[in-house]
Design an enzyme around this catalytic site. Structure first.
Site, PDB file in Angstrom:
ATOM      1  N   LYS A  20       0.711  -1.274   0.087  1.00 37.01           N
ATOM      2  CA  LYS A  20       0.134   0.157   0.154  1.00 37.01           C
ATOM      3  C   LYS A  20       0.848   1.081  -0.020  1.00 37.01           C
ATOM      4  O   LYS A  20       2.322   1.045   0.336  1.00 37.01           O
ATOM      5  CB  LYS A  20      -0.765   0.028   1.120  1.00 37.01           C
ATOM      6  N   TYR A  79      17.140  29.664   7.672  1.00 38.95           N
ATOM      7  CA  TYR A  79      16.119  30.537   8.267  1.00 38.95           C
ATOM      8  C   TYR A  79      16.279  30.508   9.744  1.00 38.95           C
ATOM      9  O   TYR A  79      16.191  29.297  10.251  1.00 38.95           O
ATOM     10  CB  TYR A  79      15.012  29.766   7.973  1.00 38.95           C
TER      11      TYR A  79
END
Length: 355
Positions: free
Chosen positions: A34, A252
């Protein structure tokens, strides 16, 4: 220069399937593919697992992808809601849905068409999907009278099998076995953790997932300790390097500052490729086989690394984010997540190749 690249090792997938059979030699094996084969490519994974007995997916769409690729093995859909259209398509393509909700019983009662083979999910104690285990016999009688529905077997799912000290697993196994002891059909309990640590859960059919991809579901033992090999090698190039003075910030938010004059590398991968933005400074990458810490915040397209221990690193060489020399489980632990999520969150910006 290629940016983020995931290399999928077919031989590692085949090897890991052999390891499943070492742990569960008498059981049928349905491989969980899956979420696009846990991010590895469902069709690629299925093709590498020669001799597997079947596949487990989440939805009809995932099952049809395998059928369209030529897979003829049995396929089980683990969490597909049922309606008349889904049932008709599943029967037409020999896809076997799991019945896990009372609404499904009404749909099946009205179903007319080619024989639809179904599994029935029992809730043995995880309390996510499935019918109360005590209702198994009544469910068996209810489904037995439906002329177009065939009961393949019974399954459940283990909630705490990754923790060998947790009492729930033994309780779940006992609940499931008591509920199904007098019923016909195959029985399936074990996920990867069940395969590795709970032989009593092996029943007739096991459903391994993460261990096929070379990661360990167990908190106390590494994949290597179980003889598993990583099936994915995620790499990206070093696209820049620079000298930074002591005290200067990186990235950042200026969350990390250079403790001394040092070399900093920029790697061409970021959260836009699926690398976890929340990975903290210190999360390892591998350069020339050596662990090197990530520093500063992960950006959309880039991340920065400390090059003090690999001053010879050159622009253009490939950096391992996880793979044979850096287990995804180790990266996941540093980033406060699990390898499942690392694999599944890779975005279409990442190029894939099969080796």
């Amino acid at each position: 220069m290629r940016r983020a690249l995931a290399s999928i090792d077919r031989s590692a997938l085949a090897h890991n399937l052999r390891q499943v059979r070492e742990f569960a030699p008498r059981q049928a094996v349905y491989a969980a593919v899956k979420a696009d084969g846990y991010g590895h490519g469902a069709v690629t994974v299925a093709g590498a697992l020669a001799g597997v007995d079947g596949f487990a997916v989440s939805s009809l769409e995932e099952a049809l992808q395998l059928r369209w690729a030529g897979r003829v093995e049995p396929i089980v859909t683990l969490s597909q809601p049922l309606d008349a259209t889904i049932c008709a398509q599943a029967a037409a393509h020999d896809i076997r849905p799991v019945v896990f909700d009372r609404s499904h019983l009404d749909v099946l009662a009205d179903y007319v068409g080619p024989t639809l083979s179904v599994w029935i999910k029992l809730d043995s104690g995880m309390h996510r999907l499935g019918f109360p285990a005590a209702e198994a016999a009544a469910l068996d009688r209810q489904l037995a009278v439906l002329p177009h529905v065939e009961r393949v077997g019974w399954l459940t799912h283990l909630g705490c099998a990754d923790d060998i000290e947790h009492p729930l697993t033994e309780q779940q196994i006992a609940n499931f076995e008591a509920a199904t002891a007098t019923l016909d059909g195959q029985c399936s309990i074990a996920n990867s953790a069940g395969v590795l640590a709970w032989p009593a859960s092996h029943a007739d059919l096991v459903r391994p997932g993460i261990m096929l991809y070379g990661s360990s579901p167990m908190g106390h033992a590494s994949a290597a300790e179980y003889g598993l090999r990583p099936a994915m090698h995620l790499s990206a190039p070093l696209i820049s390097r620079r000298r930074v003075a002591a005290g200067e910030p990186i990235g950042y938010g200026a969350t990390w500052c250079a403790p001394e004059d040092m070399d900093v590398g920029v790697v061409g991968i970021g959260y836009g490729d699926g690398y976890p933005r929340h990975a903290p400074s210190g999360t390892p990458v591998s350069i020339r086989g050596r662990r090197v810490p990530l520093i500063g915040r992960v950006s959309m397209d880039m991340l920065t690394v400390d090059l003090r221990t690999v001053p010879e690193a050159e622009i253009g060489e490939r950096i391992t984010l996880w793979g044979p020399d850096l287990p995804a489980d180790e990266v996941a632990e540093a980033a406060g997540t699990i390898a499942y999520e690392l694999f599944c969150r890779l975005t279409p910006r990442v190029a894939f190749e099969t080796i």
